[in-house]
Design a protein around this motif. Structure first.
Motif, PDB file in Angstrom:
ATOM      1  N   TYR A  23       3.621 -13.464   7.074  1.00  0.00           N
ATOM      2  CA  TYR A  23       3.005 -13.092   8.353  1.00  0.00           C
ATOM      3  C   TYR A  23       3.835 -13.615   9.526  1.00  0.00           C
ATOM      4  O   TYR A  23       4.133 -12.889  10.461  1.00  0.00           O
ATOM      5  N   GLN A  24       4.180 -14.881   9.468  1.00  0.00           N
ATOM      6  CA  GLN A  24       4.876 -15.542  10.571  1.00  0.00           C
ATOM      7  C   GLN A  24       6.262 -14.945  10.817  1.00  0.00           C
ATOM      8  O   GLN A  24       6.708 -14.852  11.958  1.00  0.00           O
ATOM      9  N   ASP A  25       6.939 -14.548   9.764  1.00  0.00           N
ATOM     10  CA  ASP A  25       8.292 -14.004   9.888  1.00  0.00           C
ATOM     11  C   ASP A  25       8.320 -12.523  10.252  1.00  0.00           C
ATOM     12  O   ASP A  25       9.385 -11.965  10.471  1.00  0.00           O
ATOM     13  N   SER A  26       7.156 -11.904  10.329  1.00  0.00           N
ATOM     14  CA  SER A  26       7.089 -10.458  10.565  1.00  0.00           C
ATOM     15  C   SER A  26       6.996 -10.120  12.042  1.00  0.00           C
ATOM     16  O   SER A  26       6.366 -10.826  12.828  1.00  0.00           O
ATOM     17  N   PHE A  27       7.601  -9.022  12.395  1.00  0.00           N
ATOM     18  CA  PHE A  27       7.544  -8.488  13.748  1.00  0.00           C
ATOM     19  C   PHE A  27       6.203  -7.794  13.978  1.00  0.00           C
ATOM     20  O   PHE A  27       5.602  -7.891  15.044  1.00  0.00           O
ATOM     21  N   LEU A  28       5.730  -7.095  12.941  1.00  0.00           N
ATOM     22  CA  LEU A  28       4.525  -6.280  13.057  1.00  0.00           C
ATOM     23  C   LEU A  28       3.879  -6.179  11.679  1.00  0.00           C
ATOM     24  O   LEU A  28       4.566  -6.015  10.674  1.00  0.00           O
ATOM     25  N   PHE A  29       2.553  -6.286  11.645  1.00  0.00           N
ATOM     26  CA  PHE A  29       1.803  -6.129  10.402  1.00  0.00           C
ATOM     27  C   PHE A  29       1.218  -4.726  10.385  1.00  0.00           C
ATOM     28  O   PHE A  29       0.412  -4.371  11.239  1.00  0.00           O
ATOM     29  N   LEU A  30       1.655  -3.912   9.436  1.00  0.00           N
ATOM     30  CA  LEU A  30       1.174  -2.542   9.328  1.00  0.00           C
ATOM     31  C   LEU A  30      -0.030  -2.508   8.402  1.00  0.00           C
ATOM     32  O   LEU A  30       0.053  -2.914   7.250  1.00  0.00           O
ATOM     33  N   PHE A  31      -1.144  -2.015   8.917  1.00  0.00           N
ATOM     34  CA  PHE A  31      -2.376  -1.954   8.135  1.00  0.00           C
ATOM     35  C   PHE A  31      -3.005  -0.573   8.313  1.00  0.00           C
ATOM     36  O   PHE A  31      -3.945  -0.393   9.093  1.00  0.00           O
ATOM     37  N   PRO A  32      -2.483   0.431   7.597  1.00  0.00           N
ATOM     38  CA  PRO A  32      -2.979   1.800   7.767  1.00  0.00           C
ATOM     39  C   PRO A  32      -4.194   2.140   6.909  1.00  0.00           C
ATOM     40  O   PRO A  32      -4.493   3.308   6.716  1.00  0.00           O
ATOM     41  N   SER A  33      -4.908   1.140   6.432  1.00  0.00           N
ATOM     42  CA  SER A  33      -6.032   1.383   5.529  1.00  0.00           C
ATOM     43  C   SER A  33      -7.198   2.059   6.241  1.00  0.00           C
ATOM     44  O   SER A  33      -7.591   1.673   7.329  1.00  0.00           O
ATOM     45  N   THR A  34      -7.742   3.066   5.562  1.00  0.00           N
ATOM     46  CA  THR A  34      -8.979   3.691   6.027  1.00  0.00           C
ATOM     47  C   THR A  34     -10.115   3.359   5.070  1.00  0.00           C
ATOM     48  O   THR A  34     -11.216   3.879   5.208  1.00  0.00           O
ATOM     49  N   LEU A  35      -9.835   2.493   4.103  1.00  0.00           N
ATOM     50  CA  LEU A  35     -10.838   2.134   3.107  1.00  0.00           C
ATOM     51  C   LEU A  35     -11.361   0.712   3.274  1.00  0.00           C
ATOM     52  O   LEU A  35     -12.494   0.430   2.933  1.00  0.00           O
ATOM     53  N   ASP A  36     -10.538  -0.176   3.785  1.00  0.00           N
ATOM     54  CA  ASP A  36     -10.941  -1.575   3.945  1.00  0.00           C
ATOM     55  C   ASP A  36     -12.012  -1.657   5.022  1.00  0.00           C
ATOM     56  O   ASP A  36     -11.857  -1.121   6.109  1.00  0.00           O
ATOM     57  N   THR A  37     -13.104  -2.335   4.725  1.00  0.00           N
ATOM     58  CA  THR A  37     -14.230  -2.356   5.655  1.00  0.00           C
ATOM     59  C   THR A  37     -14.102  -3.371   6.776  1.00  0.00           C
ATOM     60  O   THR A  37     -14.797  -3.274   7.774  1.00  0.00           O
ATOM     61  N   ASP A  38     -13.225  -4.361   6.638  1.00  0.00           N
ATOM     62  CA  ASP A  38     -13.157  -5.379   7.676  1.00  0.00           C
ATOM     63  C   ASP A  38     -11.731  -5.758   8.058  1.00  0.00           C
ATOM     64  O   ASP A  38     -11.442  -6.003   9.203  1.00  0.00           O
ATOM     65  N   GLY A  39     -10.828  -5.816   7.141  1.00  0.00           N
ATOM     66  CA  GLY A  39      -9.445  -6.110   7.476  1.00  0.00           C
ATOM     67  C   GLY A  39      -9.213  -7.544   7.894  1.00  0.00           C
ATOM     68  O   GLY A  39      -8.647  -7.807   8.955  1.00  0.00           O
ATOM     69  N   LEU A  40      -9.682  -8.485   7.097  1.00  0.00           N
ATOM     70  CA  LEU A  40      -9.460  -9.898   7.412  1.00  0.00           C
ATOM     71  C   LEU A  40      -7.981 -10.238   7.495  1.00  0.00           C
ATOM     72  O   LEU A  40      -7.596 -11.197   8.168  1.00  0.00           O
ATOM     73  N   VAL A  41      -7.144  -9.445   6.844  1.00  0.00           N
ATOM     74  CA  VAL A  41      -5.703  -9.691   6.897  1.00  0.00           C
ATOM     75  C   VAL A  41      -5.163  -9.544   8.320  1.00  0.00           C
ATOM     76  O   VAL A  41      -4.169 -10.172   8.676  1.00  0.00           O
ATOM     77  N   VAL A  42      -5.833  -8.742   9.125  1.00  0.00           N
ATOM     78  CA  VAL A  42      -5.440  -8.613  10.535  1.00  0.00           C
ATOM     79  C   VAL A  42      -5.627  -9.956  11.240  1.00  0.00           C
ATOM     80  O   VAL A  42      -4.789 -10.378  12.041  1.00  0.00           O
TER      81      VAL A  42
END
Length: 161
Positions: A53-72
């Motif tokens: 996460y820390q080394d990333s420029f952008l976190f891509l989360f294109p899920s339409t199934l995940d109900t909450d997205g705690l990873v965001v």
């Protein structure tokens, strides 16, 4: 098919396992991007995950199934903004172009949003300063929300009948 975007200086890290992995490897090879894609697999070590996460420029989360997205929230805690899909769970945590980025639910718009984010340093820097404002919820908070939802549903049904 000719690619519209010619972004070669990048690394795309896929964390996790799934039934699409073989297809994604084939696609990366076909598009001559295999050198740019890292298939990290399943990671249970929280410290290693935090590094991604820390080394990333952008976190891509294109899920339409995940109900909450705690990873965001996890990405936000490490200072990394997310790109989500409008109208689905994870996008509800984000204020577009303030605490993260939101795209319409189609591949063309998602790709264009990535390109916009990469090429607009001003908005990207602004979002990076505000991404920490995304608040996660505890399981107790979520349980209370559902409890209230069920109570209100029952009360509304009783009032209608």
């Amino acid at each position: 098919m000719k690619r519209k975007y010619n972004i070669k200086n990048f690394k795309f890290v896929l964390v996790g396992e799934g039934y699409h992995k073989r297809q994604l490897i084939k696609l990366a090879k076909k598009e001559d991007l295999i050198e740019n894609v890292i298939f990290a697999g399943f990671i249970s070590d929280r410290n290693k995950l935090a590094e991604f996460y820390q080394d990333s420029f952008l976190f891509l989360f294109p899920s339409t199934l995940d109900t909450d997205g705690l990873v965001v929230c996890e990405a936000a805690n490490m200072g990394t903004p997310s790109l989500t899909i409008k109208g689905f769970g994870a996008s509800e945590r984000i204020i577009n172009d303030v605490t993260g980025f939101i795209s319409k639910n189609n591949i063309k718009d998602y790709a264009e949003r990535i390109n916009e984010i990469i090429n607009n340093k001003t908005i990207y820097d602004y979002v990076c300063k505000r991404v920490g404002e995304i608040k996660g919820k505890t399981w107790l908070d979520i349980a209370k929300e559902y409890e209230n939802l069920f109570k209100n549903t029952i009360i509304n049904r009783l009032l209608v009948n």
